[in-house]
Design a protein around this motif. Structure first.
Motif, PDB file in Angstrom:
ATOM      1  N   LEU A 208       0.332  22.599 -15.988  1.00 25.08           N
ATOM      2  CA  LEU A 208       1.067  21.848 -17.804  1.00 25.08           C
ATOM      3  C   LEU A 208       1.666  20.668 -17.513  1.00 25.08           C
ATOM      4  O   LEU A 208       0.926  19.796 -18.396  1.00 25.08           O
ATOM      5  CB  LEU A 208       0.829  23.682 -18.310  1.00 25.08           C
ATOM      6  N   GLN A 209       2.421  20.800 -16.708  1.00 24.02           N
ATOM      7  CA  GLN A 209       3.403  19.572 -16.201  1.00 24.02           C
ATOM      8  C   GLN A 209       2.599  18.348 -15.826  1.00 24.02           C
ATOM      9  O   GLN A 209       3.448  17.306 -16.405  1.00 24.02           O
ATOM     10  CB  GLN A 209       5.272  19.940 -16.033  1.00 24.02           C
ATOM     11  N   VAL A 210       1.796  19.018 -14.323  1.00 26.75           N
ATOM     12  CA  VAL A 210       1.117  17.888 -14.495  1.00 26.75           C
ATOM     13  C   VAL A 210       0.371  16.758 -15.143  1.00 26.75           C
ATOM     14  O   VAL A 210       0.511  15.679 -15.136  1.00 26.75           O
ATOM     15  CB  VAL A 210       0.831  18.249 -13.120  1.00 26.75           C
ATOM     16  N   LEU A 211      -0.268  17.749 -16.041  1.00 28.09           N
ATOM     17  CA  LEU A 211      -1.360  17.401 -16.888  1.00 28.09           C
ATOM     18  C   LEU A 211      -0.913  16.649 -17.472  1.00 28.09           C
ATOM     19  O   LEU A 211      -1.142  16.065 -18.234  1.00 28.09           O
ATOM     20  CB  LEU A 211      -2.507  18.557 -17.379  1.00 28.09           C
ATOM     21  N   LEU A 212       0.495  17.150 -18.516  1.00 31.34           N
ATOM     22  CA  LEU A 212       1.421  16.632 -19.359  1.00 31.34           C
ATOM     23  C   LEU A 212       1.364  15.175 -18.538  1.00 31.34           C
ATOM     24  O   LEU A 212       1.782  14.131 -19.536  1.00 31.34           O
ATOM     25  CB  LEU A 212       2.291  16.541 -19.856  1.00 31.34           C
ATOM     26  N   LEU A 213       2.052  14.915 -17.725  1.00 30.16           N
ATOM     27  CA  LEU A 213       2.652  14.259 -17.219  1.00 30.16           C
ATOM     28  C   LEU A 213       1.294  12.433 -17.062  1.00 30.16           C
ATOM     29  O   LEU A 213       1.188  11.591 -17.527  1.00 30.16           O
ATOM     30  CB  LEU A 213       3.028  13.671 -15.564  1.00 30.16           C
ATOM     31  N   LEU A 214       0.552  13.705 -16.580  1.00 31.93           N
ATOM     32  CA  LEU A 214      -1.131  12.729 -16.205  1.00 31.93           C
ATOM     33  C   LEU A 214      -1.164  11.466 -18.262  1.00 31.93           C
ATOM     34  O   LEU A 214      -1.466  10.601 -18.286  1.00 31.93           O
ATOM     35  CB  LEU A 214      -2.017  13.069 -15.668  1.00 31.93           C
ATOM     36  N   ALA A 215      -1.680  12.709 -18.834  1.00 29.28           N
ATOM     37  CA  ALA A 215      -1.499  12.502 -20.234  1.00 29.28           C
ATOM     38  C   ALA A 215      -1.117  11.372 -20.272  1.00 29.28           C
ATOM     39  O   ALA A 215      -1.057  10.113 -21.137  1.00 29.28           O
ATOM     40  CB  ALA A 215      -1.687  13.633 -21.263  1.00 29.28           C
ATOM     41  N   VAL A 216       0.836  11.490 -20.012  1.00 25.25           N
ATOM     42  CA  VAL A 216       1.231   9.808 -20.919  1.00 25.25           C
ATOM     43  C   VAL A 216       1.089   9.308 -19.577  1.00 25.25           C
ATOM     44  O   VAL A 216       1.361   8.053 -20.665  1.00 25.25           O
ATOM     45  CB  VAL A 216       3.535  10.842 -19.937  1.00 25.25           C
ATOM     46  N   VAL A 217       1.281   9.114 -19.306  1.00 25.47           N
ATOM     47  CA  VAL A 217       0.803   8.069 -18.236  1.00 25.47           C
ATOM     48  C   VAL A 217      -0.187   7.617 -18.491  1.00 25.47           C
ATOM     49  O   VAL A 217      -0.592   5.983 -18.575  1.00 25.47           O
ATOM     50  CB  VAL A 217       0.861   8.210 -16.257  1.00 25.47           C
ATOM     51  N   VAL A 218      -1.221   8.037 -18.847  1.00 26.49           N
ATOM     52  CA  VAL A 218      -3.053   7.202 -19.110  1.00 26.49           C
ATOM     53  C   VAL A 218      -1.581   6.715 -20.777  1.00 26.49           C
ATOM     54  O   VAL A 218      -3.152   5.410 -20.867  1.00 26.49           O
ATOM     55  CB  VAL A 218      -4.053   8.257 -19.086  1.00 26.49           C
ATOM     56  N   THR A 219      -1.732   7.387 -21.511  1.00 23.08           N
ATOM     57  CA  THR A 219      -1.161   6.921 -22.843  1.00 23.08           C
ATOM     58  C   THR A 219      -0.648   5.669 -22.444  1.00 23.08           C
ATOM     59  O   THR A 219      -0.662   5.256 -23.364  1.00 23.08           O
ATOM     60  CB  THR A 219      -0.328   8.083 -23.993  1.00 23.08           C
ATOM     61  N   GLY A 220       0.393   5.600 -21.688  1.00 26.03           N
ATOM     62  CA  GLY A 220       1.542   4.343 -21.620  1.00 26.03           C
ATOM     63  C   GLY A 220       0.670   3.421 -21.242  1.00 26.03           C
ATOM     64  O   GLY A 220       0.672   2.138 -21.735  1.00 26.03           O
ATOM     65  N   TYR A 221      -1.002   3.511 -19.944  1.00 25.83           N
ATOM     66  CA  TYR A 221      -1.352   2.790 -19.389  1.00 25.83           C
ATOM     67  C   TYR A 221      -2.162   1.870 -20.691  1.00 25.83           C
ATOM     68  O   TYR A 221      -2.381   0.479 -20.794  1.00 25.83           O
ATOM     69  CB  TYR A 221      -2.164   3.150 -18.440  1.00 25.83           C
ATOM     70  N   GLY A 222      -2.890   2.825 -21.473  1.00 25.95           N
ATOM     71  CA  GLY A 222      -3.720   2.404 -22.679  1.00 25.95           C
ATOM     72  C   GLY A 222      -3.258   1.310 -23.578  1.00 25.95           C
ATOM     73  O   GLY A 222      -3.071  -0.142 -24.116  1.00 25.95           O
ATOM     74  N   TYR A 223      -1.612   1.855 -24.060  1.00 21.95           N
ATOM     75  CA  TYR A 223      -0.523   0.927 -24.703  1.00 21.95           C
ATOM     76  C   TYR A 223      -0.179  -0.287 -24.815  1.00 21.95           C
ATOM     77  O   TYR A 223      -0.597  -1.381 -25.084  1.00 21.95           O
ATOM     78  CB  TYR A 223       0.930   2.287 -24.857  1.00 21.95           C
ATOM     79  N   PHE A 224       0.168  -0.207 -23.356  1.00 18.69           N
ATOM     80  CA  PHE A 224       0.907  -1.732 -22.512  1.00 18.69           C
ATOM     81  C   PHE A 224      -0.406  -2.331 -21.724  1.00 18.69           C
ATOM     82  O   PHE A 224      -0.437  -3.309 -22.835  1.00 18.69           O
ATOM     83  CB  PHE A 224       1.570  -1.279 -21.552  1.00 18.69           C
ATOM     84  N   THR A 225      -1.821  -1.774 -22.344  1.00 21.72           N
ATOM     85  CA  THR A 225      -3.281  -2.847 -21.216  1.00 21.72           C
ATOM     86  C   THR A 225      -3.855  -3.023 -23.570  1.00 21.72           C
ATOM     87  O   THR A 225      -4.347  -4.193 -23.238  1.00 21.72           O
ATOM     88  CB  THR A 225      -3.556  -2.613 -20.861  1.00 21.72           C
ATOM     89  N   VAL A 226      -4.511  -1.973 -24.087  1.00 26.17           N
ATOM     90  CA  VAL A 226      -4.926  -2.402 -25.093  1.00 26.17           C
ATOM     91  C   VAL A 226      -3.830  -2.904 -26.478  1.00 26.17           C
ATOM     92  O   VAL A 226      -4.069  -3.479 -27.018  1.00 26.17           O
ATOM     93  CB  VAL A 226      -5.354  -1.197 -25.420  1.00 26.17           C
ATOM     94  N   LEU A 227      -3.071  -2.027 -26.511  1.00 27.12           N
ATOM     95  CA  LEU A 227      -2.217  -2.274 -28.112  1.00 27.12           C
ATOM     96  C   LEU A 227      -0.977  -3.662 -28.032  1.00 27.12           C
ATOM     97  O   LEU A 227      -0.742  -4.503 -28.604  1.00 27.12           O
ATOM     98  CB  LEU A 227      -1.214  -1.434 -28.157  1.00 27.12           C
ATOM     99  N   VAL A 228      -0.199  -4.032 -26.930  1.00 25.45           N
ATOM    100  CA  VAL A 228       0.238  -4.932 -26.133  1.00 25.45           C
ATOM    101  C   VAL A 228       0.098  -6.057 -26.451  1.00 25.45           C
ATOM    102  O   VAL A 228      -0.562  -6.070 -25.098  1.00 25.45           O
ATOM    103  CB  VAL A 228       1.448  -4.666 -25.648  1.00 25.45           C
TER     104      VAL A 228
END
Length: 188
Positions: free
Chosen positions: A72-92
């Motif tokens: 669950l912690q690994v999946l949470l990390l992956l979700a944070v990384v994917v969300t961060g990637y999406g934020y920095f590539t799409v929204l910024v």
């Protein structure tokens, strides 16, 4: 040494999982910064770091008796990384992307370097440095000093500034090792 201990004992007892996870997230963040900036040194070091941390995570998961919380912690990390990637590539927008990612990486690195100070009260109360790792302290001092010098050379505050706390916290831990020598250790 943690990986060696896990492989030798085929167990994860007395080894914390969170440092592997946070270091992997930190390496992946700096890897993104290095790619965006086009800095081969930052990319190479953090790609190797992320690969090693991922290996540690996989070994930990393999030997962990409680796989569900680790997964669950690994999946949470992956979700944070994917969300961060999406934020920095799409929204910024591309004009501020490097600045915002650099600021994010800096804040994350500072919090990672300051986290060992949470054990400071325990060390002073018990007059024991048993909960501190001397090899990790040496490694942290060398790594944070190297990155500080590299950041100064490049005039990159996002690399320089977050590594200064690593130097300071390492010096504090060396002082604690000097104050509370191993022969003074008492059980908690």
């Amino acid at each position: 040494s943690d990986l060696r201990q896990m492989l030798a004992t085929k167990s994860v007892e007395n080894i914390q999982f969170l440092p592997f996870l946070t270091t992997d997230a930190n390496n992946l963040s700096w890897l993104g910064y290095g790619c965006l900036k086009g800095d081969g040194t930052v990319v190479t070091v953090n790609a190797i770091g992320a690969a090693l941390q991922t290996l540690y995570i996989l070994v930990y998961l393999y030997y962990s008796p409680a796989k569900r919380p680790v997964l669950l912690q690994v999946l949470l990390l992956l979700a944070v990384v994917v969300t961060g990637y999406g934020y920095f590539t799409v929204l910024v927008d591309s004009g501020t992307r490097l600045t915002q990612l650099g600021l994010f990486c800096s804040v994350f690195t500072i919090s990672m370097y300051l986290s060992p100070l949470a054990d400071l009260a325990k060390v002073v109360r018990s007059k024991s440095t048993r909960c501190l790792s001397f090899p990790l302290t040496v490694t942290t001092l060398v790594a944070s000093s190297s990155w500080t010098l590299y950041g100064l050379q490049l005039h990159d505050l996002y690399i320089t500034v977050p590594n200064v706390p690593g130097i300071v916290t390492s010096l504090v831990r060396f002082w604690l090792f000097q104050q509370y020598r191993p022969e003074q250790d008492k059980p908690y």
